[in-house]
Design a protein around this motif. Structure first.
Motif, PDB file in Angstrom:
ATOM      1  N   GLN A  28      37.310  42.007  38.551  1.00 49.22           N
ATOM      2  CA  GLN A  28      37.663  40.594  38.642  1.00 49.22           C
ATOM      3  C   GLN A  28      39.041  40.396  39.254  1.00 49.22           C
ATOM      4  O   GLN A  28      39.279  39.411  39.977  1.00 49.22           O
ATOM      5  N   ALA A  32      39.834  38.107  42.498  1.00 53.08           N
ATOM      6  CA  ALA A  32      40.871  37.075  42.486  1.00 53.08           C
ATOM      7  C   ALA A  32      41.889  37.299  43.589  1.00 53.08           C
ATOM      8  O   ALA A  32      42.414  36.344  44.174  1.00 53.08           O
ATOM      9  N   SER A  33      42.175  38.550  43.898  1.00 52.05           N
ATOM     10  CA  SER A  33      43.199  38.872  44.884  1.00 52.05           C
ATOM     11  C   SER A  33      42.726  38.712  46.321  1.00 52.05           C
ATOM     12  O   SER A  33      43.494  38.274  47.189  1.00 52.05           O
ATOM     13  N   TYR A  35      39.077  37.742  47.375  1.00 53.40           N
ATOM     14  CA  TYR A  35      37.784  37.124  47.681  1.00 53.40           C
ATOM     15  C   TYR A  35      37.690  35.646  47.315  1.00 53.40           C
ATOM     16  O   TYR A  35      36.593  35.115  47.187  1.00 53.40           O
ATOM     17  N   GLN A  36      38.807  34.950  47.140  1.00 54.67           N
ATOM     18  CA  GLN A  36      38.747  33.538  46.773  1.00 54.67           C
ATOM     19  C   GLN A  36      38.042  32.737  47.871  1.00 54.67           C
ATOM     20  O   GLN A  36      38.347  32.851  49.049  1.00 54.67           O
ATOM     21  N   GLY A  37      37.082  31.901  47.477  1.00 55.47           N
ATOM     22  CA  GLY A  37      36.337  31.108  48.440  1.00 55.47           C
ATOM     23  C   GLY A  37      35.424  31.977  49.292  1.00 55.47           C
ATOM     24  O   GLY A  37      35.358  33.196  49.144  1.00 55.47           O
ATOM     25  N   HIS A 179      44.650  34.036  35.169  1.00 60.36           N
ATOM     26  CA  HIS A 179      44.015  33.910  36.487  1.00 60.36           C
ATOM     27  C   HIS A 179      43.568  35.248  37.057  1.00 60.36           C
ATOM     28  O   HIS A 179      42.967  35.291  38.132  1.00 60.36           O
ATOM     29  N   GLU A 205      47.954  26.647  42.550  1.00 59.56           N
ATOM     30  CA  GLU A 205      46.544  26.291  42.630  1.00 59.56           C
ATOM     31  C   GLU A 205      46.275  25.620  43.973  1.00 59.56           C
ATOM     32  O   GLU A 205      46.933  24.646  44.340  1.00 59.56           O
ATOM     33  N   PHE A 209      41.688  27.269  43.459  1.00 60.29           N
ATOM     34  CA  PHE A 209      41.817  28.721  43.410  1.00 60.29           C
ATOM     35  C   PHE A 209      43.270  29.117  43.136  1.00 60.29           C
ATOM     36  O   PHE A 209      44.165  28.731  43.904  1.00 60.29           O
ATOM     37  N   THR A 211      46.375  31.044  43.717  1.00 67.56           N
ATOM     38  CA  THR A 211      46.690  31.661  45.002  1.00 67.56           C
ATOM     39  C   THR A 211      48.117  32.195  45.000  1.00 67.56           C
ATOM     40  O   THR A 211      49.049  31.488  44.626  1.00 67.56           O
ATOM     41  N   TYR A 235      40.855  27.102  52.096  1.00 69.97           N
ATOM     42  CA  TYR A 235      39.651  27.881  51.816  1.00 69.97           C
ATOM     43  C   TYR A 235      38.410  27.136  52.315  1.00 69.97           C
ATOM     44  O   TYR A 235      38.429  25.913  52.493  1.00 69.97           O
TER      45      TYR A 235
END
Length: 261
Positions: A28, A32-33, A35-37, A179, A205, A209, A211, A235
Motif C-alpha cells: 500500500q 500511495a507513493s 500509483y495515485q490516480g 496516508h 491533498e 490524493f 501527495t 491527476y
C-alpha cells in the motif's frame, strides 16, 4: 477535499486497527507513493547542493501513466532548465516480472541511451536522487520485517533479496499510518552505518490524493543534498499510452507537457 473533511478522515483513519501484515503495508505504501490516480502530471524544481554548499538548479515535468494499480507503469521526464539539460528526456517502462526499461535522450548529441539495470541506482542527472527513486523500487525485490508500530508510523526494515541489485545492505522505512506514504527512508551499509536519507518534507491533498509536495535526499557522507519541490500537480488527465514511446524522446509531447490553463 475541504480541510475539515480531511481532518475528520485522518482522525477516523487513526482510529482504525493497526495493520500487521508487513507485505500489505509495503504494497500500500508503494501504491500511495507511485500509483495515485490513473495518470498524473507534475512540475518539479530541483535544487542540488554539494558538500561545499554550491548549488545547481534543475526544472522538469513528469508525466505518469498506470496500466494497472501496482502493475506496469510508464514515466516520462522532460527537462526545461537550465540550458545545458533543456530537452533532455528520461523515460521508464516499469515492469513487474523483469527489469524496467529505461531510456535517456541527450539532445546535445541527439543520442538515445538505454540505462541498464545496473545503473538504476546511479545519480539522476547529477543529483542525490537515483534513477530508481524517480520510478520506484519493486517491493518484491526485498524482504520486509515490521519492527515497530508507533502512534504515527509503521517502521519497516528491508533487505534486498539479491544484493547485486542494490548499493545498500538494508534500509528502514517510516510509513505514515494515515496516508501510508513513507515519510523517511534510511539506507545502511554492511556495517550498519546509515549513509543516505530520503525525507518527505510536505504532503498536501490534491484531488483527494495525499501527495508529496516537497522531498529531500541527503548524502550523509559527503554532506550534499538534493531537494525536490512539486507544483501544478494534477491527476486523471487522460494521458494516451502511445505518448510513452521512443519517438517521444526526440519529439516531445508539448501539449501534455504544457501547464494546464
Amino acid at each position: 477535499m475541504a480541510a475539515t473533511t480531511l481532518s475528520a478522515f485522518f482522525s477516523l483513519t487513526a482510529l482504525a486497527a493497526d495493520m500487521t501484515d508487513v507485505d500489505e503495508i509495503v504494497r500500500q505504501a508503494n501504491l500511495a507513493s507511485y500509483y495515485q490516480g490513473d495518470d498524473g502530471r507534475s512540475e518539479v524544481r530541483m535544487t542540488i547542493t554539494d558538500g561545499q554548499g554550491r548549488e545547481q538548479q534543475r526544472q522538469f515535468t513528469i508525466l505518469r501513466l498506470n496500466e494497472e494499480p501496482g502493475g506496469r507503469q510508464h514515466f516520462y521526464v522532460a527537462f526545461s532548465r537550465p540550458a545545458d539539460v533543456r530537452d533532455t528526456v528520461f523515460m521508464v517502462a516499469k515492469n513487474i516480472d523483469r527489469d524496467d526499461d529505461r531510456w535517456l535522450y541527450l539532445p546535445g548529441l541527439d543520442l538515445v541511451r538505454r540505462i541498464s539495470a545496473g545503473d538504476k541506482r546511479t545519480s539522476f542527472v547529477g543529483s542525490h536522487f537515483f534513477y530508481e527513486d524517480i520510478s520506484g523500487r519493486q517491493p518484491t525485490e526485498d524482504n520486509h520485517v515490521l519492527t515497530d508500530t508507533t502512534a504515527e508510523h509503521y517502521v519497516v526494515d528491508s533487505t534486498p533479496k539479491d544484493a547485486s541489485t542494490a548499493d545498500f545492505a538494508s534500509y528502514r522505512l517510516w510509513i505514515n499510518k494515515t496516508h501510508l506514504l513513507p515519510e523517511k527512508i534510511e539506507y545502511a551499509d554492511a556495517q550498519g552505518e546509515v549513509y543516505r536519507r530520503v525525507e518527505v518534507l510536505a504532503v498536501e491533498e490534491v484531488q483527494g490524493f495525499p501527495t508529496v509536495m516537497h522531498s529531500q535526499v541527503s548524502d550523509l557522507r559527503s554532506g550534499g543534498s538534493t531537494v525536490m519541490e512539486f507544483g501544478f500537480v494534477s491527476y486523471n488527465i487522460g494521458l494516451p499510452k502511445d505518448l510513452f514511446s521512443e519517438r517521444s524522446l526526440r519529439r516531445q509531447p508539448r501539449d501534455w507537457l504544457r501547464r494546464p490553463q
